[in-house]
Design an enzyme around this catalytic site. Structure first.
Site, PDB file in Angstrom:
ATOM      1  N   TYR A 146       1.989   1.910   7.094  1.00  0.00           N
ATOM      2  CA  TYR A 146       1.903   2.565   8.393  1.00  0.00           C
ATOM      3  C   TYR A 146       3.029   3.572   8.595  1.00  0.00           C
ATOM      4  CZ  TYR A 146      -1.331  -1.249   9.423  1.00  0.00           C
ATOM      5  OH  TYR A 146      -2.376  -2.137   9.385  1.00  0.00           O
ATOM      6  N   LYS A 195       0.666  -9.270  -2.772  1.00  0.00           N
ATOM      7  CA  LYS A 195      -0.301  -8.910  -3.824  1.00  0.00           C
ATOM      8  C   LYS A 195       0.511  -8.548  -5.068  1.00  0.00           C
ATOM      9  CE  LYS A 195      -4.623  -8.200  -5.107  1.00  0.00           C
ATOM     10  NZ  LYS A 195      -5.523  -9.354  -5.343  1.00  0.00           N
ATOM     11  N   ASP A 228      -5.561 -12.143  -0.935  1.00  0.00           N
ATOM     12  CA  ASP A 228      -6.999 -12.422  -0.944  1.00  0.00           C
ATOM     13  C   ASP A 228      -7.264 -13.921  -0.883  1.00  0.00           C
ATOM     14  OD1 ASP A 228      -5.748 -12.388  -3.394  1.00  0.00           O
ATOM     15  OD2 ASP A 228      -7.366 -11.376  -4.472  1.00  0.00           O
ATOM     16  N   ASP A 252      -1.314  -7.451   9.595  1.00  0.00           N
ATOM     17  CA  ASP A 252      -2.223  -6.901  10.591  1.00  0.00           C
ATOM     18  C   ASP A 252      -3.609  -7.514  10.431  1.00  0.00           C
ATOM     19  OD1 ASP A 252      -3.422  -5.363  12.531  1.00  0.00           O
ATOM     20  OD2 ASP A 252      -3.163  -3.451  11.509  1.00  0.00           O
ATOM     21  N   ASP A 256      -5.258 -11.058  12.635  1.00  0.00           N
ATOM     22  CA  ASP A 256      -6.521 -10.909  13.369  1.00  0.00           C
ATOM     23  C   ASP A 256      -7.551 -11.923  12.900  1.00  0.00           C
ATOM     24  OD1 ASP A 256      -5.639  -8.927  15.024  1.00  0.00           O
ATOM     25  OD2 ASP A 256      -6.530  -7.270  13.917  1.00  0.00           O
TER      26      ASP A 256
END
Length: 367
Positions: A146, A195, A228, A252, A256
Site C-alpha cells: 500500500y 509467504k 494461503d 487486510d 476481513d
C-alpha cells in the site's frame, strides 16, 4: 482523595450509522467513568466534514485529535450509488487512511470472537466452533504494497501496472513487539503469517519476527504459517489460533475473513495503535447508509471498541472487562439487534441495546 485526571477523547462519529452507534458507546463510557474522568470533544470527518469544510479530514479535526488522549471513531462513506460524487469520492482514503498516516498508527488489532449464545449465526458448522473461537489479528499498517511504489506505463504497446511491496526490518520489528506483547497478555501463542516460500519481503518478515521472539519473548510460543494455509485454517479450524501477526496486505484480507466468524460486523471492534500508544478505536463495519437513521444498527462493535480504548489507551482493564461482561449478559438474555436476530429472541433497536448494556453494567457493579 487524589484528583481524577481527565482523559480527553476525540469523538469522530462520521457518516451513516456512525452518529447512532457512537452515541451508545459514549453513554457506556460515561457510566464506567467517574465524574469528570472523560471529556468528549466532537469533530467532523468524512462526508459531514466535506459539507462543512470541503474536505474529508479538515485541519481542525486533526488538531482536536492531536490534543486528545484517544480517538473514538464511527464510520465514513456514502451510499454506493453516490460514490462518484465529490462528497464521497475517496472518502475513506482521505479520512481513515489519512488519520493512520498522520498519527503513525503502526498496528491494527482486530479481535474475532464467536459468542456461545450466538453460535447459531456463525457461518461455520457447530462442531467446528465447538472448542470456542477467540482470536486476535495484529496487522501492520504503515508498510507493504500500500505504501510502496505505484506506477502505470505502456510497454510494447501494452498497459503495465506495478505495485511494489516494501518492508525494512525496523518496520517489521516494531509490529512484532506489539504482537508479542499482545500474546503475553493472552494465552502466550503467536502465529506469524507470511509467504516466505515465494516473497523476499516475507523471508525478511519471518527472519525478523524470529529474531525478536528469541531475543525478548522466550515465554511466547511462536509458529509460522503460510498465508494461503492460514486462510484455509481460519475456516477449517479457527479455534487453534490465539494471536495472528500479519503484514499490511495479508492482514487486510485475513482480518476481513475472520470478521465473518462472529456472524455480523456489528460485533467486530478494532483498534489502531501508534508506537507511543496513542490509539484510534472503531468498529470494523462501514457506514451502512442503507439503514442510517432507522435506529436498527448494532452498537456492540462500537461499544466494544470503547472497551478496547479503556484497556489499551488508559489501562482501565477492570472497566474494559466490565463492559465486555455487560455485552455478554445482554446477549445471554436474548437481546438482539436486527443483524444478529434469530427466532425466539428479543428484537431491539440501537438505543435499546445501548440501554440494556448500560443496565447490565450497573447490575454487575452493584454486586
Amino acid at each position: 482523595m487524589s484528583e481524577i485526571k481527565t482523559k480527553r477523547i476525540a469523538v469522530l462519529a462520521g457518516d451513516g450509522i456512525g452518529e447512532e452507534v457512537v452515541r451508545e458507546a459514549v453513554k457506556v463510557l460515561e457510566l464506567v467513568g467517574e465524574k469528570g474522568e472523560f471529556q468528549f470533544v466532537k469533530a467532523l470527518v468524512g462526508g459531514q466534514a466535506f459539507d462543512e469544510y470541503g474536505e474529508h479530514l479538515p485541519g481542525e479535526t486533526v488538531k482536536v485529535c492531536r490534543n486528545s488522549d484517544a480517538i473514538l471513531f464511527g464510520s465514513v462513506g456514502g451510499p454506493v450509488s453516490e460514490s462518484h460524487l465529490l462528497k464521497w469520492k475517496n472518502c475513506e482514503v482521505n479520512s481513515i487512511l489519512a488519520l493512520r498516516k498522520e498519527f503513525g498508527f503502526l498496528a491494527n488489532f482486530r479481535p474475532a470472537r464467536v459468542y456461545s449464545d450466538l453460535v447459531c449465526i456463525c457461518p461455520l458448522k457447530e462442531d467446528i466452533v465447538a472448542y470456542g473461537v477467540d482470536l486476535l489479528i495484529v496487522r501492520e499498517l504503515l508498510g507493504d504494497i500500500y505504501f510502496g511504489e505505484h506506477s502505470v506505463m505502456v510497454e510494447d504497446g501494452k498497459r503495465v501496472a506495478i505495485d511494489i511491496a516494501r518492508y525494512d526490518e525496523d518496520e517489521i520489528r516494531a509490529v512484532a513487539h506489539v504482537a508479542f506483547k499482545a500474546a503475553q497478555k493472552r494465552s502466550g501463542r503467536l502465529t506469524s503469517v507470511d509467504k516466505a516460500n515465494v516473497l523476499e519481503t516475507s523471508r525478511l518478515w519471518r527472519q525478523t519476527v524470529h529474531e525478536v521472539g528469541e531475543a525478548e519473548y522466550p515465554d511466547v510460543e511462536l509458529s509460522d504459517m503460510l498465508v494461503d494455509n492460514c486462510a484455509m485454517q481460519l475456516i477449517k479450524n479457527p479455534s487453534q489460533f490465539d494471536v495472528i501477526l500479519c503484514s499490511n496486505f495479508m492482514g487486510d484480507i485475513l482480518s476481513d475473513a475472520a470478521a465473518v466468524l462472529p456472524g455480523s460486523l456489528g460485533l467486530m471492534p478494532s483498534a489502531s495503535i501508534s508506537a507511543s500508544g496513542f490509539g484510534l478505536y472503531e468498529p470494523s463495519g462501514g457506514s451502512a447508509q442503507d439503514i442510517a437513521g432507522m435506529g436498527v444498527a448494532n452498537p456492540i462493535a462500537q461499544i466494544l471498541s470503547a472497551a478496547m480504548m479503556l484497556a489499551f489507551s488508559f489501562e482501565m482493564f477492570e472497566e474494559a472487562s466490565l463492559i465486555e461482561s455487560a455485552v455478554e449478559l445482554a446477549l445471554a438474555e436474548g437481546y438482539r439487534t436486527k443483524d444478529i436476530y434469530s427466532e425466539g429472541k428479543i428484537l431491539v433497536g440501537t438505543q435499546e441495546m445501548g440501554d440494556i448494556i448500560c443496565s447490565k453494567l450497573m447490575d454487575i457493579t452493584r454486586r
